[in-house]
Design an enzyme around this catalytic site. Sequence first.
Site, mmCIF file in Angstrom:
data_model
loop_
_atom_site.group_PDB
_atom_site.id
_atom_site.type_symbol
_atom_site.label_atom_id
_atom_site.label_comp_id
_atom_site.label_asym_id
_atom_site.label_seq_id
_atom_site.Cartn_x
_atom_site.Cartn_y
_atom_site.Cartn_z
ATOM 1 N N ASP A 164 0.822 -1.212 0.000
ATOM 2 C CA ASP A 164 0.000 0.000 0.000
ATOM 3 C C ASP A 164 0.856 1.262 0.000
ATOM 4 O O ASP A 164 2.086 1.212 0.079
ATOM 5 C CB ASP A 164 -0.984 -0.003 1.164
ATOM 6 C CG ASP A 164 -0.318 -0.145 2.537
ATOM 7 O OD1 ASP A 164 0.919 -0.007 2.620
ATOM 8 O OD2 ASP A 164 -1.043 -0.401 3.514
ATOM 9 N N ASP A 215 1.045 5.296 -20.380
ATOM 10 C CA ASP A 215 0.996 3.917 -20.848
ATOM 11 C C ASP A 215 0.667 3.907 -22.341
ATOM 12 O O ASP A 215 -0.111 4.733 -22.827
ATOM 13 C CB ASP A 215 -0.076 3.173 -20.049
ATOM 14 C CG ASP A 215 -0.162 1.706 -20.384
ATOM 15 O OD1 ASP A 215 0.859 1.011 -20.261
ATOM 16 O OD2 ASP A 215 -1.258 1.257 -20.764
ATOM 17 N N ASP A 258 5.178 -11.323 -16.665
ATOM 18 C CA ASP A 258 4.001 -11.191 -15.812
ATOM 19 C C ASP A 258 3.357 -12.550 -15.576
ATOM 20 O O ASP A 258 3.098 -13.281 -16.534
ATOM 21 C CB ASP A 258 3.033 -10.232 -16.511
ATOM 22 C CG ASP A 258 1.619 -10.267 -15.960
ATOM 23 O OD1 ASP A 258 1.452 -10.610 -14.789
ATOM 24 O OD2 ASP A 258 0.701 -9.928 -16.729
ATOM 25 N N GLU A 283 5.596 5.692 -22.836
ATOM 26 C CA GLU A 283 6.011 4.311 -23.077
ATOM 27 C C GLU A 283 6.148 4.106 -24.584
ATOM 28 O O GLU A 283 5.165 4.038 -25.312
ATOM 29 C CB GLU A 283 4.991 3.316 -22.524
ATOM 30 C CG GLU A 283 5.399 1.862 -22.793
ATOM 31 C CD GLU A 283 4.290 0.860 -22.514
ATOM 32 O OE1 GLU A 283 4.600 -0.349 -22.508
ATOM 33 O OE2 GLU A 283 3.129 1.272 -22.324
#
Length: 618
Positions: free
Chosen positions: A185, A342, A512, A371
């Site tokens: 967090d 992004d 990922d 990006e």
Amino acid sequence: MNDFCPFNSRDKRHKSLFGATAAGQYLWLSVVMPRIMGVSHVWLVEGSDDRPYEYHDLTWKSTDGSTEWWSIEFKFSEPDVYFYYFEYETPFGNGKIFKVDSSMGGFAPDGAKWQQTVYDPESKVSSKLKGAVMYQIFPDRFRRSGIKHKNVPKDRVFHENISDVPEFTENETYHRWNADFFGGDLEGIREKLGYISKFGVNVLYLNPIFESNSNHRYNTGNYMKIDPALGTEEDFIKLCRDAKKIGISVVLDGVFNHTGDDSVYFNKFGRYKDVGAYQSKDSEYFGWYNFKNWPDEYSSWWGIKDLPEVNEENESYVDFITGENGVIHKWMSLGASGFRLDVADELPDFFIEKIRKAIKREDPDGIIIGEVWEDASNKISYGKRRKYFEGSELDSTMNYPFRNAVINFLAGGTAEQFAESVMTICENYPPDNLNSAMNILSTHDTERILSVLGGITVNGRDRFWQSKQKLSDEQRRKAEKLLKAAYVLIYTLPGFPCVYYGDETYMEGMTDPFNRRFFPWGKEDTDLSELLRLLGWIRSNRNCLKDGVFICRSAMLGCVCYERVSGDDSIMVIVNANPDNITYDLPPDWYGCYSVTGEITYEKAVEIPGYSGTVLFK
């Protein structure tokens, strides 16, 4: 004649100014021709995607034995990406000069043209990026504060053990990846600002923090709210406030090409009270999306149905993001210093311009990073040459070309190719954009750099195979050495380095979600951490790493040597990608230097162990 070079864009005898130039800036272009050819005329031929090619006469200047020089003083008047070549006339007919190898030209009927990037001299790049060190955090995976947060959706699945491997199969409820959470967090990040600052960090880049029902949060649920699992707006304000106290600017991820289908705007699953575009054509958000056959057929990012694409030409959407009370205004007014965009190559130029204006309206020195995975100076997307560096769009781009160059060099490529790859970017990028480029080794989108340097490559293999990969002891020892050399490179090349959280602890991982494991607290004190602290200190104390030119002194036999020079300030960097130690003979102007990184130096040479790099001061 085959070896004769009539023009070299990196040789000041041929081009008086290296690399990109400002609009309206004069430079000399000179071609050398064999006298035996009887040349009677030489032309510069230049143009761009938006401008027709034009011919300009060169003037005969001088004779040097068997050769003669033809020159022109020329300026490119408007910001753009131009391309040029030369033509000439002889008694035997006309010919052309194209780029045939690296920056060098040759006589050929056709071939590659030279690129000339021309930028707006009035454009300003954020000063926060020059000489910077960035640290990137995937918020769910960095640190838990222990605070019990309110309003977290009850359907979220949280790991108790931070050592767990992230789930890599579809969640049965939502049929999507990345539906498991570890509970990192914003307060956990704030509590570790002291740790982060030890690396000389002055820019903190956070992957998305807005409300979303995935752990990566690239499928935004609500741009105007902090994800409840990360904390509150007050937590964000405190993070930015305390970061600024120690000289750290916070950059947020702006995901403006698409939203989530599980969002207040699309609301495919009815999670939100607002009427979403999926639910009704009367929704205020309906025009934000491109439906082919409402409601189930719509444009989505790369065909991923839970990421419906937005229509960036919709005035309502553009105003929502960039307007005076929009998304950018809100988060910068609460303490953010800018945004990383992004998939910037999928955002229209006019939209990026509006985003830039919105950021600079809040803070004239605000940060905008795009990006882009290729050479951003000549990038073509959707059939159009992009205008990132002409002065009205990006300060910086993610420097994947340098990442590729570093990896290829250290993984067995040649020093010559490394030098060529670096010089190409140095030649193509405007100086301010070059010195503000985001130099990366790992990101949330790539394999962990340690795994790559250890020799494990995905090559299309599935996540089950990836989940089983672990470096052997031998692979790891080699990779750890190479990783330190890699950081010596990206900390000292033009641009600024970005450390992906956990790389300093030698974390491994494929793509990922295996590159997004939780930070291994208790294991953070490594020799690489010490090196990064040293490299951060070097960057903060040498002006040549803010705006110094890059000069390659040698590149051969698996070893590269270069300088960064700004006025009287300079450093030298030597990296040995061979397994064996070498003794590097220094150029005379570097006799008597010393190694800041601890390698043995003599009056005229330096000892460099295998798989390592050194930084030299005079």
